[in-house]
Design a protein around this motif. Structure first.
Motif, short mmCIF file in Angstrom:
data_model
loop_
_atom_site.label_atom_id
_atom_site.label_comp_id
_atom_site.label_asym_id
_atom_site.label_seq_id
_atom_site.Cartn_x
_atom_site.Cartn_y
_atom_site.Cartn_z
N ASP A 33 0.82 -1.22 0.00
CA ASP A 33 0.00 0.00 0.00
C ASP A 33 0.85 1.27 0.00
O ASP A 33 0.42 2.31 -0.48
CB ASP A 33 -0.92 0.02 1.22
N ARG A 38 1.35 7.59 1.02
CA ARG A 38 0.32 6.62 1.39
C ARG A 38 -0.93 6.88 0.56
O ARG A 38 -1.17 8.02 0.13
CB ARG A 38 0.02 6.69 2.88
N PRO A 39 -1.77 5.84 0.37
CA PRO A 39 -2.94 6.02 -0.49
C PRO A 39 -4.10 6.76 0.16
O PRO A 39 -4.87 7.42 -0.52
CB PRO A 39 -3.34 4.59 -0.85
N SER A 40 -4.26 6.64 1.49
CA SER A 40 -5.42 7.25 2.14
C SER A 40 -5.08 7.66 3.56
O SER A 40 -3.98 7.42 4.05
CB SER A 40 -6.59 6.26 2.17
N ASP A 41 -6.06 8.28 4.24
CA ASP A 41 -5.88 8.68 5.64
C ASP A 41 -6.37 7.63 6.61
O ASP A 41 -6.65 7.92 7.78
CB ASP A 41 -6.60 10.00 5.91
N ASP A 42 -6.49 6.39 6.14
CA ASP A 42 -6.87 5.27 6.99
C ASP A 42 -5.85 5.14 8.12
O ASP A 42 -4.65 5.29 7.87
CB ASP A 42 -6.89 4.01 6.12
N HIS A 100 -2.87 2.99 7.26
CA HIS A 100 -1.94 3.60 6.31
C HIS A 100 -1.13 4.71 6.98
O HIS A 100 0.06 4.87 6.68
CB HIS A 100 -2.69 4.17 5.10
#
Length: 184
Positions: free
Chosen positions: A40, A54-58, A61
């Motif tokens: 990821d 990073r791909p998202s603010d999850d 992640h």
């Protein structure tokens, strides 16, 4: 955005970084280190800097973002300058000798303790008159060096009354007063 994760990592002269199949390999004058990266997280090498995104603010992640940036930074510093830890043996009769990556410690037990160190860690033992013996450990891998230091320290942790044990140079040991200081 993660304050640590978004900071770019500068690549010093003489260090090469390659990213292939979610694995970052860092090569320098002190050695070669590699680390598997979660698929990821994206790692890019551009014009003398390494960028980790990073791909998202999850939350998952976000935590990996700062972690992998710190791990890559530690690898870059390790292969360019290396890491060094100094440990001090405080106590009467405590001794350390190092031969061929085997550390022999005499820590007040009935027997000597022999520790075979990994080949990546270089060890040196110094003993000077009227000074505590020193153990100097050097490596390009920060994680491995910390693990070895923790193992050595666990053999005789510094105690709070007299301060005897194995401690890092410059470490402050919280001292306790003994029985005589108690109020009646």
């Amino acid at each position: 955005m993660s304050r640590i994760g978004k900071a770019p990592i500068a690549i010093p002269a003489g260090v090469t970084v390659t990213v292939k199949d979610n694995e970052v390999t860092v090569k320098g004058p002190k050695g070669t280190l590699s680390e598997k990266i979660n698929p990821d997280i994206t790692v890019k090498v551009e014009d003398g800097h390494i960028y980790v995104t990073r791909p998202s603010d999850d939350p998952q992640h976000r935590s990996m973002h700062g972690l992998y940036r710190a791990l890559i930074h530690n690898m870059v510093v390790g292969v360019s300058t290396g890491y060094r830890k100094e440990m001090e043996l405080v106590g009467v009769g405590y001794r350390a000798t190092a031969t061929n990556n085997v550390l022999e410690l005499s820590l007040g037990y009935s027997h000597a303790i022999y520790i075979k160190l990994p080949p990546e860690v270089k060890v040196e033992a110094k003993t000077e008159r009227n000074k505590n013996p020193l153990i100097i450990l050097e490596s390009d891998d920060k994680q491995l060096l910390g693990q070895v230091c923790a193992k050595i320290r666990s053999l005789r942790k510094p105690e709070p009354y007299k301060g005897k044990g194995i401690k890092f140079v410059g470490e402050e040991i919280r001292r306790k007063s003994g029985k005589s200081a108690s109020a009646k």
